[in-house]
Design a protein around this motif. Sequence first.
Motif, PDB file in Angstrom:
ATOM      1  N   ILE A 126       4.883   0.631   0.759  1.00 50.91           N
ATOM      2  CA  ILE A 126       4.346  -0.473   1.771  1.00 50.91           C
ATOM      3  C   ILE A 126       2.725  -0.211   2.186  1.00 50.91           C
ATOM      4  O   ILE A 126       2.761   1.005   2.876  1.00 50.91           O
ATOM      5  N   THR A 127       1.927  -0.589   1.870  1.00 54.37           N
ATOM      6  CA  THR A 127       0.544  -0.371   2.176  1.00 54.37           C
ATOM      7  C   THR A 127       0.053  -0.910   3.404  1.00 54.37           C
ATOM      8  O   THR A 127       0.602  -1.663   4.129  1.00 54.37           O
ATOM      9  N   ASP A 128      -1.069  -0.410   4.031  1.00 51.96           N
ATOM     10  CA  ASP A 128      -1.605  -0.757   5.288  1.00 51.96           C
ATOM     11  C   ASP A 128      -1.928  -2.262   5.308  1.00 51.96           C
ATOM     12  O   ASP A 128      -1.812  -3.023   6.173  1.00 51.96           O
ATOM     13  N   THR A 129      -2.429  -2.606   4.100  1.00 50.18           N
ATOM     14  CA  THR A 129      -3.017  -3.889   3.916  1.00 50.18           C
ATOM     15  C   THR A 129      -1.639  -4.946   4.217  1.00 50.18           C
ATOM     16  O   THR A 129      -1.661  -6.026   4.924  1.00 50.18           O
ATOM     17  N   GLU A 130      -0.641  -4.496   3.779  1.00 45.02           N
ATOM     18  CA  GLU A 130       0.619  -5.579   3.680  1.00 45.02           C
ATOM     19  C   GLU A 130       1.188  -5.238   5.328  1.00 45.02           C
ATOM     20  O   GLU A 130       1.558  -6.457   5.744  1.00 45.02           O
ATOM     21  N   LEU A 131       1.135  -4.225   5.623  1.00 40.64           N
ATOM     22  CA  LEU A 131       1.557  -4.079   7.291  1.00 40.64           C
ATOM     23  C   LEU A 131       0.714  -5.062   8.118  1.00 40.64           C
ATOM     24  O   LEU A 131       1.121  -5.781   9.010  1.00 40.64           O
ATOM     25  N   LYS A 132      -0.673  -4.992   7.858  1.00 42.56           N
ATOM     26  CA  LYS A 132      -1.648  -5.851   8.630  1.00 42.56           C
ATOM     27  C   LYS A 132      -1.273  -7.325   8.261  1.00 42.56           C
ATOM     28  O   LYS A 132      -1.145  -8.226   9.472  1.00 42.56           O
ATOM     29  N   LEU A 133      -0.956  -7.818   7.211  1.00 37.39           N
ATOM     30  CA  LEU A 133      -0.505  -9.204   6.857  1.00 37.39           C
ATOM     31  C   LEU A 133       0.567  -9.632   7.557  1.00 37.39           C
ATOM     32  O   LEU A 133       0.558 -10.598   7.861  1.00 37.39           O
ATOM     33  N   GLU A 134       1.546  -8.615   7.638  1.00 35.31           N
ATOM     34  CA  GLU A 134       2.820  -8.854   8.051  1.00 35.31           C
ATOM     35  C   GLU A 134       2.668  -9.095   9.759  1.00 35.31           C
ATOM     36  O   GLU A 134       3.256  -9.980  10.339  1.00 35.31           O
ATOM     37  N   TYR A 135       1.891  -8.207  10.275  1.00 35.08           N
ATOM     38  CA  TYR A 135       1.665  -8.345  11.650  1.00 35.08           C
ATOM     39  C   TYR A 135       0.871  -9.420  12.008  1.00 35.08           C
ATOM     40  O   TYR A 135       1.103 -10.346  13.026  1.00 35.08           O
ATOM     41  N   ASP A 136      -0.030 -10.074  11.170  1.00 34.48           N
ATOM     42  CA  ASP A 136      -0.843 -11.126  11.565  1.00 34.48           C
ATOM     43  C   ASP A 136       0.135 -12.276  11.273  1.00 34.48           C
ATOM     44  O   ASP A 136      -0.121 -13.274  12.448  1.00 34.48           O
ATOM     45  N   ARG A 137       1.013 -12.229  10.543  1.00 29.27           N
ATOM     46  CA  ARG A 137       1.709 -13.752  10.300  1.00 29.27           C
ATOM     47  C   ARG A 137       2.805 -13.652  11.598  1.00 29.27           C
ATOM     48  O   ARG A 137       2.962 -14.620  12.051  1.00 29.27           O
ATOM     49  N   ARG A 138       3.147 -12.685  12.039  1.00 26.07           N
ATOM     50  CA  ARG A 138       4.399 -12.557  13.163  1.00 26.07           C
ATOM     51  C   ARG A 138       3.601 -12.946  14.590  1.00 26.07           C
ATOM     52  O   ARG A 138       4.001 -13.624  15.275  1.00 26.07           O
ATOM     53  N   VAL A 139       2.362 -12.402  14.700  1.00 27.32           N
ATOM     54  CA  VAL A 139       1.591 -12.704  15.622  1.00 27.32           C
ATOM     55  C   VAL A 139       1.221 -14.187  15.705  1.00 27.32           C
ATOM     56  O   VAL A 139       1.187 -14.646  16.932  1.00 27.32           O
ATOM     57  N   LYS A 140       0.943 -14.636  14.832  1.00 28.42           N
ATOM     58  CA  LYS A 140       0.560 -16.033  14.611  1.00 28.42           C
ATOM     59  C   LYS A 140       1.566 -16.993  14.994  1.00 28.42           C
ATOM     60  O   LYS A 140       1.583 -18.004  15.715  1.00 28.42           O
ATOM     61  N   SER A 141       2.916 -16.856  14.496  1.00 34.80           N
ATOM     62  CA  SER A 141       4.117 -17.502  14.602  1.00 34.80           C
ATOM     63  C   SER A 141       4.869 -17.096  16.071  1.00 34.80           C
ATOM     64  O   SER A 141       5.749 -17.963  16.340  1.00 34.80           O
ATOM     65  N   ALA A 142       4.586 -16.144  16.772  1.00 35.87           N
ATOM     66  CA  ALA A 142       5.178 -15.720  17.875  1.00 35.87           C
ATOM     67  C   ALA A 142       5.174 -16.608  19.231  1.00 35.87           C
ATOM     68  O   ALA A 142       6.124 -17.265  19.773  1.00 35.87           O
ATOM     69  N   ASN A 143       4.108 -16.814  19.540  1.00 33.54           N
ATOM     70  CA  ASN A 143       3.839 -17.868  20.697  1.00 33.54           C
ATOM     71  C   ASN A 143       4.482 -17.686  21.807  1.00 33.54           C
ATOM     72  O   ASN A 143       5.155 -18.301  22.377  1.00 33.54           O
ATOM     73  N   VAL A 144       4.471 -16.143  22.172  1.00 29.62           N
ATOM     74  CA  VAL A 144       5.071 -15.704  23.291  1.00 29.62           C
ATOM     75  C   VAL A 144       4.330 -16.363  24.534  1.00 29.62           C
ATOM     76  O   VAL A 144       3.125 -15.877  24.775  1.00 29.62           O
ATOM     77  N   LYS A 145       5.061 -16.738  25.685  1.00 27.26           N
ATOM     78  CA  LYS A 145       4.448 -17.285  26.932  1.00 27.26           C
ATOM     79  C   LYS A 145       4.878 -16.348  27.901  1.00 27.26           C
ATOM     80  O   LYS A 145       6.328 -15.541  27.996  1.00 27.26           O
TER      81      LYS A 145
END
Length: 276
Positions: A126-145
């Motif tokens: 798993i590359t750092d690029t893949e990790l960052k993409l997964e992080y960005d995807r999860r942050v975008k969908s999280a919508n934590v209030k």
Amino acid sequence: MSHQASTLEMSKFLAPILTLALSASITLTSFNTYAAKAVATVNGKAISQKTFDAYIEHKQKQDPKFDAKKGRNILIQELVNRELMYQDALKKKLDKDKEVVFQLKQQRIDLLIKHAIRKTMLATPITDTELKLEYDRRVKSANVKEFKARHILVKTKDKALSVIKELDNGKNFIKLAKAYSTGPTGKNGGDLGWFNSRQMVPEFSKAVVNMEKGKYTKTPVQTKFGWHVIKLEDIRQMDPPKFSEIKNQVRIIMQNKKLQEYMAKLRKKSKIKINK
């Protein structure tokens, strides 16, 4: 069963296997090697440098501050004791004991599984690029209030209903909380500060996430603590943790995903029968 439910079930059973595969523990094995390469011999059996190095690594993972140079003699004595007990176990034919044989077989299976998983992971790192993409995807969908609320905790539903009636008649929430609330926040007007839904008991959280800002519950909310009248004062978007702070957690999530894919492939090409 839905695909999502199936995935969750598989994750539950795979978690211990992944823990085994990624654990820092090591299996120490005595090696019969040339005496010249041994750190000690016990009844003619050599304790190899490889065994010694592995034992140091094991100790340092248990205690990162462990000084191998200062503790060298102690470690060698520990390995000598270990070898003496191993030799004694062989004399007593414990390696032939049915329960011991069974446990050794299970440990062998676990070790082979660990290395099979490790080999699979290393084949597609798993590359750092893949990790960052997964992080960005999860942050975008999280919508934590996060929510800022007050509550009045009482012992009975009837008392909670009477508090709601007083609020309906224009009474001040903070004053009522100080007068009636049995919870520790009562003296502060029922102030709970900022919190997210995971920090409260489910019944309380469910009520809060469905409220409008500035409103109070028209129906008492029951939890294991008693009956609550809740007022939602504010809502804000929760800032996600920085990538650097949860990078390792994201890696574990992706490793879990890879493990699930690996298991799915094995299951697809295998014949499995569950006996009832």
